[in-house]
Write a protein that holds these residues in place. Structure first.
Motif, PDB file in Angstrom:
ATOM      1  N   GLU A   1      -2.935  66.883  15.714  1.00 50.90           N
ATOM      2  CA  GLU A   1      -2.522  68.266  15.478  1.00 50.90           C
ATOM      3  C   GLU A   1      -1.283  68.220  14.595  1.00 50.90           C
ATOM      4  OE1 GLU A   1      -2.481  71.133  18.588  1.00 50.90           O
ATOM      5  OE2 GLU A   1      -3.738  69.906  19.898  1.00 50.90           O
TER       6      GLU A   1
ATOM      7  N   ARG B   1      -6.222  75.596  13.570  1.00 45.93           N
ATOM      8  CA  ARG B   1      -6.177  75.637  15.033  1.00 45.93           C
ATOM      9  C   ARG B   1      -6.752  76.940  15.569  1.00 45.93           C
ATOM     10  NH1 ARG B   1      -5.983  72.500  19.546  1.00 45.93           N
ATOM     11  NH2 ARG B   1      -5.361  73.813  21.273  1.00 45.93           N
TER      12      ARG B   1
ATOM     13  N   TYR C   1     -13.805  74.416  28.936  1.00 41.17           N
ATOM     14  CA  TYR C   1     -13.114  74.630  27.665  1.00 41.17           C
ATOM     15  C   TYR C   1     -12.560  73.313  27.118  1.00 41.17           C
ATOM     16  CZ  TYR C   1      -9.162  75.819  24.666  1.00 41.17           C
ATOM     17  OH  TYR C   1      -8.267  75.867  23.640  1.00 41.17           O
ATOM     18  N   GLN C   2     -11.907  72.548  27.979  1.00 38.07           N
ATOM     19  CA  GLN C   2     -11.329  71.285  27.540  1.00 38.07           C
ATOM     20  C   GLN C   2     -12.408  70.297  27.102  1.00 38.07           C
ATOM     21  OE1 GLN C   2      -9.033  70.266  31.015  1.00 38.07           O
ATOM     22  NE2 GLN C   2      -7.204  71.339  30.282  1.00 38.07           N
TER      23      GLN C   2
ATOM     24  N   SER D   1     -13.822  71.427  23.767  1.00 39.10           N
ATOM     25  CA  SER D   1     -12.836  71.190  22.717  1.00 39.10           C
ATOM     26  C   SER D   1     -12.861  69.724  22.288  1.00 39.10           C
ATOM     27  CB  SER D   1     -11.450  71.582  23.215  1.00 39.10           C
ATOM     28  OG  SER D   1     -10.475  71.327  22.224  1.00 39.10           O
TER      29      SER D   1
ATOM     30  N   THR E   1     -10.121  77.067  18.166  1.00 35.84           N
ATOM     31  CA  THR E   1     -10.055  77.477  19.575  1.00 35.84           C
ATOM     32  C   THR E   1     -10.555  78.888  19.851  1.00 35.84           C
ATOM     33  OG1 THR E   1      -7.774  78.239  19.266  1.00 35.84           O
ATOM     34  CG2 THR E   1      -8.091  75.950  19.978  1.00 35.84           C
TER      35      THR E   1
ATOM     36  N   GLU F   1     -11.469  80.186  23.602  1.00 37.86           N
ATOM     37  CA  GLU F   1     -10.417  80.837  24.373  1.00 37.86           C
ATOM     38  C   GLU F   1     -10.807  82.228  24.847  1.00 37.86           C
ATOM     39  OE1 GLU F   1      -7.068  80.727  21.812  1.00 37.86           O
ATOM     40  OE2 GLU F   1      -6.482  78.681  22.405  1.00 37.86           O
TER      41      GLU F   1
END
Length: 506
Positions: A214, A243, A13-14, A17, A247, A251
């Motif tokens: 962000e 955001r 996931y990281q 991203s 994600t 997620e």
């Protein structure tokens, strides 16, 4: 083992991203290049207009007529001629000889001091009292700046350029000048243009030419804002992705795995005495597939005849599918299905490295549709999109299966030809130009377009993908002014070659 699977998915996931952030930064950088090309086209038109014999003879009435004619061929709103004292002599917003404001504009002082072309920040025009921008060039006489010649345009022209990029729903594209003032915006431009950009308050934008932060958008929405600042104009293009949108697709599989892991662990503890062997085998199988998922491979998991293990297996397969879809979306153009700039860079860099080790040729064909904008203006953007898809289909059908076709954005495409040098690329360019020039049935009408094609080749891999693309781009622009289609040969490796078809007709 289930915990290991969860850790691996968090890592994936990281990583995905971070990759999506890099891809969005690349998109902002590409959009910044589009804006720079528009400004460069205006500057080139001004440089030509500055050589007018009417300026040398001070026949300003004749120059006014020439300026109005030149304005009709460029994406600008007015032409202004000012002397070194700040007095306006020509302003195409007014008839020649009508009273004009005598207010000195900031860009005039910059032109006089630098003696070079200047792109202004946002200012309020003294005549129309509207926010505007300008590109200015000096007009020399006897070695000094005698006049300042400017083309001005309102922010809505730049907003239209952002809109043409077709950002995904919910994404916000912004363009702001060197002082942080919003010049153009895809969302509610009438509300925000002229204000200080929210991103300008972030310290990262002052420390880096490109990056991501962000923050809250001007509407108060949490976003991931990526940006790229032009080294030419000092203007900055920003793309803000909500955001939640950024994600959501990553997620969901993580939540499924956590839920499945909890269920699996609870069931295994309660029924360990009965299903110990079967559960252990299921864990081993899930761990192997989780490792494959962590390395980016597709995952297909058979049933273990255990409800909890199968739930985790389905979650892992959902995660695999979503991650593969996200990777595909990051490397392909949503409108045409062709590859995008990110995929082109990865593939060409890999091929150049192979050429340096083993030898082999590589060529890029930079394709630009001539006069594509009139199609959008006359038939609408839906027809323009349909034409871009039809052009993409012809490009795909007109190249070898081993070659790569990508869309850079707007009406610009690139074909990467592997194991092919300049001669083979020239033949392919002529074939593509002929195929793309055939009639298209779009929006109930028959449309004919032409293309300009620039070629850059490498025989030994001793270059970079960026340099090769810049050479092909430069070669393409040289064809724009050619009166007849012709291929141009190059005597040295990697020197660009060019080919252009006939002008557009409908």
């Amino acid at each position: 083992m289930a915990l290991m699977a969860a850790v691996l998915l968090v890592y994936s996931y990281q990583r995905e991203s971070a990759q999506r952030v890099r891809d969005t930064v690349a998109m902002a950088r590409a959009l910044s290049s589009v804006v720079d090309r528009e400004l460069a086209a205006v500057e080139s038109a001004l440089q030509v207009l500055a050589t007018s014999p009417h300026l040398k003879s001070d026949d300003l009435a004749a120059f006014d007529a020439q300026a109005r004619e030149a304005l009709s061929n460029h994406a600008a709103d007015n032409v202004v001629l000012t002397d070194a004292a700040g007095r306006q002599w020509v302003n195409t917003f007014r008839s020649f000889g009508a009273p004009l404001p005598q207010q000195e504009m900031p860009q005039l002082r910059k032109v006089l001091d630098s003696r070079r072309p200047v792109v202004s920040d946002l200012f309020t025009g003294p005549l129309m009292q509207r926010p505007a921008l300008s590109v200015s060039v000096p007009v020399f006489r006897d070695g000094r700046v005698h006049y300042n010649l400017s083309m001005g345009f309102f922010p809505d022209r730049l907003s239209a350029i952002l809109e043409e990029q077709r950002l995904p729903p919910g994404w916000i594209g912004e363009l702001f000048d060197g002082g942080g003032n919003l010049v153009a915006r895809t969302h509610q431009p009438e509300r925000f243009v002229g204000q200080r950009a929210a991103l300008w308050q972030e310290p990262e934008i002052r420390e880096h030419a490109a990056g991501a932060v962000e923050m809250l958008s001007a509407e108060g929405i949490p976003v991931i804002a990526t940006f790229s600042r032009s080294a030419v104009s000092a203007w900055t293009v920003a793309i803000s992705v909500p955001r939640e949108t950024f994600t959501a697709r990553l997620e969901r599989p993580l939540g499924w795995l956590i839920l499945g892991t909890v269920v699996l662990l609870g069931g295994s503890l309660a029924l360990a005495w009965r299903f110990g062997g079967r559960i252990a085998g299921a864990f081993r199988g899930l761990s192997e597939h989780a490792l494959r998922l962590g390395s980016g491979q597709a995952v297909t998991i058979p049933s273990f005849a255990l409800r909890e293990a199968d739930a985790v297996g389905r979650a892992l397969m959902d995660a695999s599918r979503m991650l593969l879809e996200a990777r595909h979306d990051a490397h392909h153009d949503a409108l045409t299905g062709l590859g995008n700039r990110v995929l082109l860079k990865e593939v060409v860099d890999r091929q150049l490295a192979l050429s340096r080790r083993q030898g082999g040729e590589l060529a890029l064909l930079y394709i630009d549709l001539d006069d594509f904008k009139p199609v959008n203006d006359r038939f609408g953007h839906a027809a323009g999109d349909e034409l871009l898809r039809a052009v993409s289909d012809r490009i795909r059908a007109g190249i070898r299966r081993s070659d790569l076709a990508v869309r850079l954005g707007g009406d610009e495409f690139v074909v990467a030809m592997f194991a092919a040098g300049g001669a083979a690329a020239d033949v392919a360019a002529k074939k593509l130009a002929e195929g793309l020039a055939e009639l298209y049935a779009v929006a109930g009408a028959e449309i004919r377009i032409s293309v300009s094609i620039g070629i850059a080749a490498s025989a030994d891999g001793r270059t970079t993908s960026e340099r090769l693309l810049e050479e092909a781009d430069a070669a393409m622009y040289r064809t724009k002014g050619a009166a007849k289609p012709r291929p141009a040969s190059a005597s040295a490796p990697r020197r660009p070659e060019t080919y252009s078809d006939a002008p557009m007709s409908r």
